[in-house]
Design a protein around this motif. Structure first.
Motif, PDB file in Angstrom:
ATOM      1  N   GLU A   1       0.937  -1.291  -0.147  1.00 45.47           N
ATOM      2  CA  GLU A   1      -0.125  -0.028   0.017  1.00 45.47           C
ATOM      3  C   GLU A   1       1.080   1.462  -0.115  1.00 45.47           C
ATOM      4  OE1 GLU A   1      -3.647   1.794   2.567  1.00 45.47           O
ATOM      5  OE2 GLU A   1      -2.109   0.847   3.690  1.00 45.47           O
ATOM      6  N   ALA A   2       1.882   1.218   0.741  1.00 48.17           N
ATOM      7  CA  ALA A   2       2.897   2.379   0.864  1.00 48.17           C
ATOM      8  C   ALA A   2       3.455   2.606  -0.584  1.00 48.17           C
ATOM      9  CB  ALA A   2       3.746   2.297   1.936  1.00 48.17           C
ATOM     10  N   LYS A   3       3.856   1.532  -1.308  1.00 47.45           N
ATOM     11  CA  LYS A   3       4.421   1.739  -2.302  1.00 47.45           C
ATOM     12  C   LYS A   3       3.386   2.509  -3.475  1.00 47.45           C
ATOM     13  CE  LYS A   3       7.975   0.597  -3.510  1.00 47.45           C
ATOM     14  NZ  LYS A   3       9.446   1.533  -3.286  1.00 47.45           N
ATOM     15  N   LEU A   4       2.290   1.736  -3.385  1.00 49.40           N
ATOM     16  CA  LEU A   4       1.249   2.300  -4.266  1.00 49.40           C
ATOM     17  C   LEU A   4       0.844   3.780  -4.077  1.00 49.40           C
ATOM     18  CD1 LEU A   4      -1.297   1.959  -6.255  1.00 49.40           C
ATOM     19  CD2 LEU A   4      -2.677   1.198  -4.229  1.00 49.40           C
ATOM     20  N   ILE A   5       0.864   4.250  -2.829  1.00 45.89           N
ATOM     21  CA  ILE A   5       0.672   5.656  -2.450  1.00 45.89           C
ATOM     22  C   ILE A   5       1.809   6.511  -3.095  1.00 45.89           C
ATOM     23  CG2 ILE A   5       0.361   7.235  -0.743  1.00 45.89           C
ATOM     24  CD1 ILE A   5      -1.123   5.279   0.968  1.00 45.89           C
ATOM     25  N   GLU A   6       2.941   5.876  -2.909  1.00 38.05           N
ATOM     26  CA  GLU A   6       4.051   6.407  -3.320  1.00 38.05           C
ATOM     27  C   GLU A   6       4.196   6.841  -4.844  1.00 38.05           C
ATOM     28  OE1 GLU A   6       8.576   5.252  -3.769  1.00 38.05           O
ATOM     29  OE2 GLU A   6       7.856   5.039  -1.833  1.00 38.05           O
ATOM     30  N   SER A   7       3.373   5.846  -5.645  1.00 38.06           N
ATOM     31  CA  SER A   7       3.772   5.923  -7.015  1.00 38.06           C
ATOM     32  C   SER A   7       2.567   6.696  -7.576  1.00 38.06           C
ATOM     33  CB  SER A   7       3.069   4.590  -7.547  1.00 38.06           C
ATOM     34  OG  SER A   7       2.157   4.119  -7.527  1.00 38.06           O
ATOM     35  N   LEU A   8       1.842   7.138  -6.974  1.00 40.57           N
ATOM     36  CA  LEU A   8       0.165   7.912  -7.446  1.00 40.57           C
ATOM     37  C   LEU A   8       0.539   9.240  -8.121  1.00 40.57           C
ATOM     38  CD1 LEU A   8      -2.498   6.963  -5.258  1.00 40.57           C
ATOM     39  CD2 LEU A   8      -1.929   6.061  -7.393  1.00 40.57           C
ATOM     40  N   PRO A   9       1.566   9.783  -7.458  1.00 45.64           N
ATOM     41  CA  PRO A   9       2.019  11.134  -7.972  1.00 45.64           C
ATOM     42  C   PRO A   9       2.437  11.143  -9.245  1.00 45.64           C
ATOM     43  CG  PRO A   9       2.506  11.244  -5.875  1.00 45.64           C
ATOM     44  CD  PRO A   9       2.189   9.711  -6.131  1.00 45.64           C
ATOM     45  N   PHE A  10       3.142  10.077  -9.785  1.00 41.76           N
ATOM     46  CA  PHE A  10       3.792   9.897 -11.155  1.00 41.76           C
ATOM     47  C   PHE A  10       3.101   9.066 -12.104  1.00 41.76           C
ATOM     48  CE2 PHE A  10       6.705   9.659  -7.486  1.00 41.76           C
ATOM     49  CZ  PHE A  10       7.601  10.891  -7.571  1.00 41.76           C
ATOM     50  N   ALA A  11       1.858   8.765 -11.767  1.00 43.02           N
ATOM     51  CA  ALA A  11       1.083   8.113 -12.580  1.00 43.02           C
ATOM     52  C   ALA A  11       0.308   8.712 -13.688  1.00 43.02           C
ATOM     53  CB  ALA A  11      -0.035   7.068 -11.710  1.00 43.02           C
ATOM     54  N   THR A  12       1.213   9.394 -14.695  1.00 45.92           N
ATOM     55  CA  THR A  12       0.651  10.351 -15.569  1.00 45.92           C
ATOM     56  C   THR A  12       0.937  10.071 -16.963  1.00 45.92           C
ATOM     57  OG1 THR A  12       2.454  11.867 -15.210  1.00 45.92           O
ATOM     58  CG2 THR A  12       0.450  12.180 -13.977  1.00 45.92           C
ATOM     59  N   GLU A  13       2.159   8.960 -17.045  1.00 45.78           N
ATOM     60  CA  GLU A  13       2.200   8.490 -18.431  1.00 45.78           C
ATOM     61  C   GLU A  13       2.220   7.124 -18.225  1.00 45.78           C
ATOM     62  OE1 GLU A  13       5.116   6.557 -18.914  1.00 45.78           O
ATOM     63  OE2 GLU A  13       5.779   6.629 -17.121  1.00 45.78           O
TER      64      GLU A  13
END
Length: 247
Positions: free
Chosen positions: A63-75
């Motif tokens: 879950e922590a890794k997912l939350i960390e990834s979200l700001p970059f989930a644009t491409e």
């Protein structure tokens, strides 16, 4: 269950590999999800699909890794990565993660990520049931690995979707352990849940395919019996094709 099937399709982007068949420990999962190797994380998520593990010690890190990834989930690649992570969180069967997944569903994220989050949210309820079946140690055989025992629990369950998933994962993982082949053989000789509907036919067809795909001639007779004697024409046809392809 359509959401689960669609979620599993995300795994097509990886090549099937026996490495997915390995047994991971809680510590191994934690180490992988704390790291930055996305390929290893995707492999670990594939393993979680039928591991029967609900331990928050694993999923808190995911879950922590997912939350960390979200700001970059644009491409594209970053969106795909976050989609894998949210898919994995759905395998927890733990409602404590529903808020994180719901925030993606309701947030301003890419439609692909929102779609997989929506499916993961539905899968939480499914895996709450499935993980209990997979992790039922009262059914375990002492000399078998946790992985094999989880697969065997799935194959002897009363849940056609779980049985089908186990058969498909056996083929994807190239996991043709004799213990599991014998479990398939027992079920195919006495198909307890067979009925004339799409799910049952597809489930037993995949189980027969997994047994045949092993190439183990010890079980050819089981496939021949289905091909020659099963009252369901579709299942007979599938079995006939497996005989031609695998033997």
């Amino acid at each position: 269950m359509k959401p689960l099937v669609a979620s599993i399709l995300l795994g097509i982007s990886l090549l099937a590999s026996p490495v997915w068949a390995q047994d991971y420990t809680v510590e191994t999962y934690q180490e992988i999800f704390k790291g930055d190797n996305q390929f290893k994380q995707k492999q670990a998520i594939e393993a979680l699909m039928i591991a029967g593990l609900s331990d928050p010690a694993i999923y808190d890190v995911l879950e922590a890794k997912l939350i960390e990834s979200l700001p970059f989930a644009t491409e594209k690649n970053a969106i795909d990565y976050s989609a894998w992570l949210v898919k994995g969180l759905g395998y927890s069967g733990n409602d404590k993660y529903s808020a994180t997944i719901s925030n993606i569903v309701n947030g301003s994220y890419h439609k692909k990520l929102k779609k997989y989050a929506s499916q993961a949210l539905e899968n939480l309820a499914q895996y709450k049931k499935w993980n209990a079946i997979l992790a039922d140690k009262s059914q375990y055989v002492a000399e078998q690995s946790p992985k094999n025992n989880a697969f065997a629990n799935a194959l002897k369950s009363d849940d056609l979707e779980l049985m089908r998933l186990a058969a498909k994962r056996m083929m994807d993982d190239q996991n043709y352990d004799d213990f599991l082949l014998e479990r398939l053989s027992v079920e195919l000789k006495n198909p307890r849940l067979m009925r004339n509907d799409k799910l049952a036919i597809d489930t037993y067809a995949n189980m027969a395919k997994a047994l045949a795909a092993s190439g183990n001639t010890q079980y050819r007779e089981v496939i021949e019996n289905i091909a020659n004697n099963n009252p369901n024409k579709k299942l007979k046809s599938y079995a006939q094709s497996y005989l031609k392809k695998y033997y």
